[in-house]
Design a protein around this motif. Structure first.
Motif, PDB file in Angstrom:
ATOM      1  N   ALA A  53       0.824  -1.213   0.000  1.00  0.00           N
ATOM      2  CA  ALA A  53       0.000   0.000   0.000  1.00  0.00           C
ATOM      3  C   ALA A  53       0.855   1.260   0.000  1.00  0.00           C
ATOM      4  CB  ALA A  53      -0.928  -0.004   1.216  1.00  0.00           C
ATOM      5  N   ASN A  79      -5.996   7.055  -2.675  1.00  0.00           N
ATOM      6  CA  ASN A  79      -7.145   6.184  -2.409  1.00  0.00           C
ATOM      7  C   ASN A  79      -7.209   5.901  -0.906  1.00  0.00           C
ATOM      8  OD1 ASN A  79      -8.952   3.981  -2.147  1.00  0.00           O
ATOM      9  ND2 ASN A  79      -8.555   3.371  -4.266  1.00  0.00           N
ATOM     10  N   PRO A  80      -8.333   6.241  -0.271  1.00  0.00           N
ATOM     11  CA  PRO A  80      -8.451   5.986   1.174  1.00  0.00           C
ATOM     12  C   PRO A  80      -8.242   4.522   1.545  1.00  0.00           C
ATOM     13  CG  PRO A  80     -10.228   7.402   0.411  1.00  0.00           C
ATOM     14  CD  PRO A  80      -9.528   6.905  -0.818  1.00  0.00           C
ATOM     15  N   ALA A  81      -8.626   3.620   0.633  1.00  0.00           N
ATOM     16  CA  ALA A  81      -8.471   2.191   0.926  1.00  0.00           C
ATOM     17  C   ALA A  81      -7.000   1.820   1.089  1.00  0.00           C
ATOM     18  CB  ALA A  81      -9.112   1.357  -0.182  1.00  0.00           C
ATOM     19  N   LEU A  82      -6.135   2.447   0.264  1.00  0.00           N
ATOM     20  CA  LEU A  82      -4.699   2.158   0.367  1.00  0.00           C
ATOM     21  C   LEU A  82      -4.131   2.705   1.665  1.00  0.00           C
ATOM     22  CD1 LEU A  82      -3.568   2.869  -3.310  1.00  0.00           C
ATOM     23  CD2 LEU A  82      -3.735   0.649  -2.179  1.00  0.00           C
ATOM     24  N   SER A  83      -4.593   3.882   2.074  1.00  0.00           N
ATOM     25  CA  SER A  83      -4.137   4.449   3.346  1.00  0.00           C
ATOM     26  C   SER A  83      -4.539   3.542   4.504  1.00  0.00           C
ATOM     27  CB  SER A  83      -4.728   5.852   3.552  1.00  0.00           C
ATOM     28  OG  SER A  83      -4.310   6.731   2.533  1.00  0.00           O
ATOM     29  N   TRP A  84      -5.763   3.041   4.453  1.00  0.00           N
ATOM     30  CA  TRP A  84      -6.230   2.145   5.513  1.00  0.00           C
ATOM     31  C   TRP A  84      -5.434   0.843   5.492  1.00  0.00           C
ATOM     32  CZ3 TRP A  84      -8.022  -2.684   6.433  1.00  0.00           C
ATOM     33  CH2 TRP A  84      -8.657  -2.917   7.656  1.00  0.00           C
ATOM     34  N   MET A  85      -5.148   0.334   4.305  1.00  0.00           N
ATOM     35  CA  MET A  85      -4.387  -0.909   4.166  1.00  0.00           C
ATOM     36  C   MET A  85      -2.980  -0.762   4.732  1.00  0.00           C
ATOM     37  SD  MET A  85      -3.608  -2.982   0.636  1.00  0.00           S
ATOM     38  CE  MET A  85      -2.545  -4.432   0.586  1.00  0.00           C
ATOM     39  N   TRP A 137      -3.333  -0.524   8.563  1.00  0.00           N
ATOM     40  CA  TRP A 137      -3.628  -1.860   9.107  1.00  0.00           C
ATOM     41  C   TRP A 137      -2.375  -2.720   9.110  1.00  0.00           C
ATOM     42  CZ3 TRP A 137      -3.033  -6.708   6.976  1.00  0.00           C
ATOM     43  CH2 TRP A 137      -3.580  -7.777   7.688  1.00  0.00           C
ATOM     44  N   GLN A 170      -6.747   4.186  12.917  1.00  0.00           N
ATOM     45  CA  GLN A 170      -7.194   5.529  12.530  1.00  0.00           C
ATOM     46  C   GLN A 170      -6.142   6.579  12.864  1.00  0.00           C
ATOM     47  OE1 GLN A 170      -9.906   6.217  10.731  1.00  0.00           O
ATOM     48  NE2 GLN A 170     -10.241   3.995  10.651  1.00  0.00           N
ATOM     49  N   ILE A 175      -3.460   6.476  10.216  1.00  0.00           N
ATOM     50  CA  ILE A 175      -3.940   7.116   8.979  1.00  0.00           C
ATOM     51  C   ILE A 175      -3.826   8.637   9.094  1.00  0.00           C
ATOM     52  CG2 ILE A 175      -5.984   7.548   7.555  1.00  0.00           C
ATOM     53  CD1 ILE A 175      -6.886   4.686   8.164  1.00  0.00           C
TER      54      ILE A 175
END
Length: 441
Positions: free
Chosen positions: A28, A38-44, A47, A277, A280
């Motif tokens: 990510a 992409n927010p999904a990549l930041s979350w990935m 995580w 969070q 992020i």
């Protein structure tokens, strides 16, 4: 072999999750992805960072993190953690403050062998270093001890304490925290008969199960409900091929950790989601509150199977200490033989692990000790951890323990005054150590 496979399976699951976390964070964080936010990549990535760190910490022994200390002279002094006695299952360590005159009190802090490393008492050590020469028992992870080193049960633990006390000499004040309190009491009684000159000056027992039946808790009820056969079948495994202790029977740290966390699964789950969070948002750091706590909490060690099973059988089920019939190396230890060592018990009114009544029961066993050498303290509103590492310890209990030590140090007045000139509680009230990375409890 069945138990080795189970042990290796747990280690495989842990290792796989660590790898997945590291992989997710690396993927990510690939630079090319920055062109398409992409927010999904930041979350990935967040995580992955939290997951990799968490599963890695499970097999890492935490560092003491006490590198220097500000003394009464206003200067920062280097702290050397020196090994005084080295043994297969545990060492005796001394926190040696370079360039500082010898502190007036020599304290042996007996740490539990209960799943976490002795570093769990880091804040306790730091608070005592202000006024004491601090020594501590540093128990080893059983997975790293070859089978050739032999067994280690409650009798061996007691004899280790006897050796440590002999090494330190009679001008010693012993503080036993939680689980080792009964065995420390037994070790002192053993010395009272076998080597009276090596007995410590004082013995402080903090939140220990001297008589588990005095005030039953969920812990003692569990010990009653489960048979020894069930415990051995469900909790004991053999160390896998990855570690030096391959083949040794242990109560695995990872299994203990799963039990710890399942008791407050919702709380832990929320803590990890909140940390993701924070990562992020860029608010997390190596030394933030979450990481300081979980770096210590997740670091678990395997216990020798003999020690775990004999603790349940002899301390909780058969109550050998409470009934004063504990046997060490073929000899029955009589706690009533303690006649010169001043003994103090400390309990917390809200302790749900060693409830009030369990520890103070030690005083009734000391039939040969004068009443003026017995003391007890019940800390209002304090839970189990608070009585040795929290605000209750720092603000109330620690000063009481030091006063108890001073009242029973048996030093000539002239010597006492001279030694207190070097380091006194009053002179150091406003001194704080450097790198205060204590674990919040």
């Amino acid at each position: 072999m069945r138990y080795m496979m189970s042990y290796d399976w747990m280690e495989t699951v842990r290792n796989t999750n660590q790898w997945l976390g590291a992989t997710a964070e690396a993927m990510a964080s690939y630079p090319a992805f920055a062109m398409w936010p992409n927010p999904a990549l930041s979350w990935m990535a967040a995580w992955g960072e939290v997951t990799e760190r968490s599963f890695h910490r499970m097999i890492v022994k935490p560092d003491w993190g006490i590198d220097s200390f500000t003394c009464a002279d206003g200067k920062d002094h280097i702290v050397n953690v020196r090994t005084v006695v080295e043994k297969p299952f545990g060492d005796l360590l001394h926190f040696e403050v370079s360039g500082r005159p010898e502190a007036p009190r020599k304290v042996l802090l007996v740490a539990p062998m209960s799943g976490h490393y002795a570093t769990l008492l880091r804040s306790t050590v730091r608070s005592l270093m202000r006024d004491c020469e601090v020594y501590i028992t540093d128990w080893h992870n059983a997975r790293d001890i070859p089978v050739s080193a032999g067994k280690f049960d409650v009798e061996d633990y007691t004899l280790y304490l006897v050796d440590f006390m002999r090494e330190m000499g009679p001008d010693t004040h012993v503080i036993a925290v939680c689980q080792p309190a009964p065995l420390t009491l037994a070790a002192t009684a053993y010395l009272a008969e076998e080597d009276p000159a090596a007995q410590p000056r004082t013995l402080t027992l903090i939140g220990g199960p001297i008589d588990p039946d005095a005030t039953p808790t969920d812990v003692t009820d569990f010990g009653r409900r489960v048979t020894m056969g069930q415990l051995e079948e469900t909790m004991i495994q053999r160390v896998g091929f990855k570690y030096a202790g391959v083949g040794r029977k242990v109560y695995p740290g990872l299994l203990q950790l799963s039990s710890f966390m399942s008791m407050n699964a919702e709380t832990h789950s929320k803590a990890f989601m909140d940390q993701i969070q924070r990562v992020i948002r860029g608010e997390a750091s190596d030394n933030d509150k979450h990481n300081k706590f979980y770096d210590e909490y997740l670091a678990v060690m395997d216990m020798p199977a003999e020690f775990y099973l004999s603790t349940v059988q002899r301390i909780f089920k058969e109550r050998e200490i409470a009934r004063n019939c504990f046997v060490v190396d073929g000899k029955t230890v009589d706690i009533g033989k303690i006649t010169t060592v001043a003994v103090k018990t400390v309990e917390g009114s809200n302790d749900d692990i060693s409830a009030p009544g369990q520890c103070v029961a030690a005083l009734d066993l000391l039939t040969g000790l004068p009443d003026e050498k017995k003391a007890s303290h019940l800390e209002p509103g304090a839970g189990h951890y608070g009585i040795f590492a929290g605000k209750s310890w720092r603000n109330n209990i620690r000063p009481l323990v030091l006063d108890f030590i001073d009242a029973n140090s048996e030093m000539p007045n002239e010597a006492r005054q001279t030694r207190h000139k070097h380091v006194s509680i009053g002179d150091l009230d406003n001194v704080t150590p450097i790198k205060t990375g204590s674990v919040p409890i």
